[in-house]
Motif scaffolding. Structure first.
Motif, PDB file in Angstrom:
ATOM      1  N   ALA A  34      28.927   3.943   1.580  1.00 57.26           N
ATOM      2  CA  ALA A  34      30.272   4.459   1.304  1.00 57.26           C
ATOM      3  C   ALA A  34      30.808   3.749   0.069  1.00 57.26           C
ATOM      4  N   HIS A  35      31.861   4.295  -0.503  1.00 58.67           N
ATOM      5  CA  HIS A  35      32.490   3.679  -1.666  1.00 58.67           C
ATOM      6  C   HIS A  35      33.982   3.553  -1.409  1.00 58.67           C
ATOM      7  N   LYS A  36      34.578   2.567  -2.061  1.00 62.91           N
ATOM      8  CA  LYS A  36      36.032   2.465  -2.023  1.00 62.91           C
ATOM      9  C   LYS A  36      36.604   3.114  -3.269  1.00 62.91           C
ATOM     10  N   ALA A  82      32.352   8.585   1.978  1.00 62.24           N
ATOM     11  CA  ALA A  82      30.905   8.454   2.144  1.00 62.24           C
ATOM     12  C   ALA A  82      30.221   8.693   0.809  1.00 62.24           C
ATOM     13  N   CYS A  83      29.153   7.976   0.571  1.00 62.38           N
ATOM     14  CA  CYS A  83      28.402   8.164  -0.661  1.00 62.38           C
ATOM     15  C   CYS A  83      27.760   9.536  -0.657  1.00 62.38           C
ATOM     16  N   ALA A  84      27.857  10.218  -1.800  1.00 65.40           N
ATOM     17  CA  ALA A  84      27.288  11.557  -1.915  1.00 65.40           C
ATOM     18  C   ALA A  84      25.846  11.518  -2.411  1.00 65.40           C
ATOM     19  N   HIS A  85      25.386  10.341  -2.745  1.00 67.47           N
ATOM     20  CA  HIS A  85      24.012  10.207  -3.242  1.00 67.47           C
ATOM     21  C   HIS A  85      23.305   9.060  -2.546  1.00 67.47           C
ATOM     22  N   PRO A  86      23.274   9.098  -1.241  1.00 65.88           N
ATOM     23  CA  PRO A  86      22.754   7.946  -0.498  1.00 65.88           C
ATOM     24  C   PRO A  86      21.289   7.706  -0.795  1.00 65.88           C
ATOM     25  N   SER A 101      20.037   4.268  -6.141  1.00 63.85           N
ATOM     26  CA  SER A 101      20.843   3.232  -6.774  1.00 63.85           C
ATOM     27  C   SER A 101      21.616   3.899  -7.895  1.00 63.85           C
ATOM     28  N   HIS A 102      22.919   3.751  -7.889  1.00 61.48           N
ATOM     29  CA  HIS A 102      23.691   4.502  -8.872  1.00 61.48           C
ATOM     30  C   HIS A 102      25.050   3.872  -9.123  1.00 61.48           C
ATOM     31  N   THR A 103      25.614   4.167 -10.282  1.00 57.89           N
ATOM     32  CA  THR A 103      27.003   3.826 -10.570  1.00 57.89           C
ATOM     33  C   THR A 103      27.810   5.100 -10.433  1.00 57.89           C
ATOM     34  N   PRO A 104      28.568   5.209  -9.353  1.00 57.11           N
ATOM     35  CA  PRO A 104      29.286   6.448  -9.132  1.00 57.11           C
ATOM     36  C   PRO A 104      30.467   6.614 -10.084  1.00 57.11           C
ATOM     37  N   VAL A 105      30.763   7.846 -10.384  1.00 52.82           N
ATOM     38  CA  VAL A 105      31.967   8.195 -11.125  1.00 52.82           C
ATOM     39  C   VAL A 105      32.758   9.131 -10.228  1.00 52.82           C
ATOM     40  N   ALA A 144      35.534  13.929  -5.930  1.00 53.94           N
ATOM     41  CA  ALA A 144      34.142  14.305  -6.121  1.00 53.94           C
ATOM     42  C   ALA A 144      33.390  13.111  -6.688  1.00 53.94           C
ATOM     43  N   GLU A 145      32.175  12.935  -6.230  1.00 50.69           N
ATOM     44  CA  GLU A 145      31.359  11.850  -6.771  1.00 50.69           C
ATOM     45  C   GLU A 145      30.314  12.416  -7.702  1.00 50.69           C
ATOM     46  N   THR A 146      30.318  11.918  -8.912  1.00 50.73           N
ATOM     47  CA  THR A 146      29.308  12.334  -9.861  1.00 50.73           C
ATOM     48  C   THR A 146      28.757  11.076 -10.535  1.00 50.73           C
TER      49      THR A 146
HETATM   50 ZN   LIG Z   1      27.516   7.043  -4.201  1.00 45.65          ZN
END
Ligand SMILES: [Zn+2]
Ligand SMILES: [Zn+2]
Ligand SMILES: [Zn+2]
Ligand SMILES: [Zn+2]
Lengths: 160, 160
Positions: free
Chosen positions: A85-87, A96-100, A103-107, A118-120
């Motif tokens: 998950a992300h804050k 919840a993380c959309a790319h579980p 390893s990523h830096t979410p935007v 939206a998580e990209t």
């Molecule tokens: Zn994520």
DNA sequence: ATCGAAGCGTTATATTATATCAAGTCATCC
DNA sequence: GGATGACTTGATATAATATAACGCTTCGAT
């Protein structure tokens, strides 16, 4: 990696995939996906939106979990620390993380009207890392949150 | 536009430049840089670090200003709204803008050890904006906060 | 079975931020 | 100069978010 958040989709799949990914990572790394942690992740996946800690806590206590803040903050700490998950700092909320698994830096794209998130991703890690390294700063984690208007809210927008 | 935060510098210049820029912008746009707003900006410029609202409030009330939270939050709202200061979401803290007068998307480098914050910039606005536009999202403002280790703390670092 | 680490239940408290309403200030118009 | 209206401030109260601390339990390894 695709952007998740505004389009329609089969939601039971999201939940299934998210849980499976968490289970796999936990199994691989010897992490314990305990009852409370599991349930919080399920809630975040099912709701598919940024939720405040106390929103989640309310649902938990309705279900018979203990109703004190540490219950939910501990679960959230675990989920965030392990990338499930992300804050969203801008909203003091969790999603919840959309790319579980990746390893990523979410935007995050955050609609200022409806607060949909939206998580990209964007390839800024290297650009930013190089610039920082020039002044001797070593970046470990990056938060990127963009606020604006989502497609749906733009349609129904009257005034700017 | 240069990165500000870790190097040594003549600090009275920072304060003077920052206040002058705010005065000019306010004069140009008909904004009122009232006593409290002015003093909060001075404090942020003088301290040259990210400060919690209640830290600032403590200083204000020591100086004879009213000591209720709205006093400082109103001033901070004004300063942030007009680009004279920024909020560091990660720290729930506020910092004077290091590039006053310029329209910019700041990038903050936050040391996890000493919490020093440097303000720099990265050319990610267009990259990110294009990607978002593809899915119909219109970005209005972007928050970028990178956490890591500053040069000074890296030197004295023992364990990772 | 014992031990140590990790997790949980619980109470209390800390930290950050906003709602609300009354009163004061300032520029402008007449 | 007084009426007007927008903006600003004073002051009280409360909301919203998050952590500290301590003892007990559970788990997994020896
Ligand atoms: Zn994520
Ligand atoms: Zn929207
Ligand atoms: Zn700035
Ligand atoms: Zn440092």
């Amino acid at each position: 990696m695709q952007t998740v958040g505004f389009e329609n989709h089969d939601h039971t799949v999201c939940v299934g995939v998210g849980m499976k990914a968490a289970e796999d990572v936990c199994a691989a790394q010897g992490l314990r996906l305990t009852k409370g942690r599991r349930r919080v992740l399920e809630i975040l996946l099912q709701e598919h939106r940024a939720m405040g800690a106390y929103d989640i806590l309310g649902m938990l206590s309705d279900e018979g979990f203990a109703s004190q803040p540490p219950v939910v903050y501990r679960a959230l700490d675990f989920l965030v620390a392990n990338g499930f998950a992300h804050k969203i700092q801008k909203l003091n909320a969790y999603i919840a993380c959309a790319h579980p698994g990746d390893s990523h830096t979410p935007v995050f794209l955050i609609c200022r009207a409806c607060e949909t998130v939206a998580e990209t991703a964007a390839p800024l890690q290297s650009t930013l890392g190089e610039a920082a390294e020039k002044i001797g700063f070593k970046i470990e984690t990056t938060i990127v949150e963009a606020e604006g208007m989502c497609p749906r809210c733009r349609e129904t927008e009257t005034a700017v």
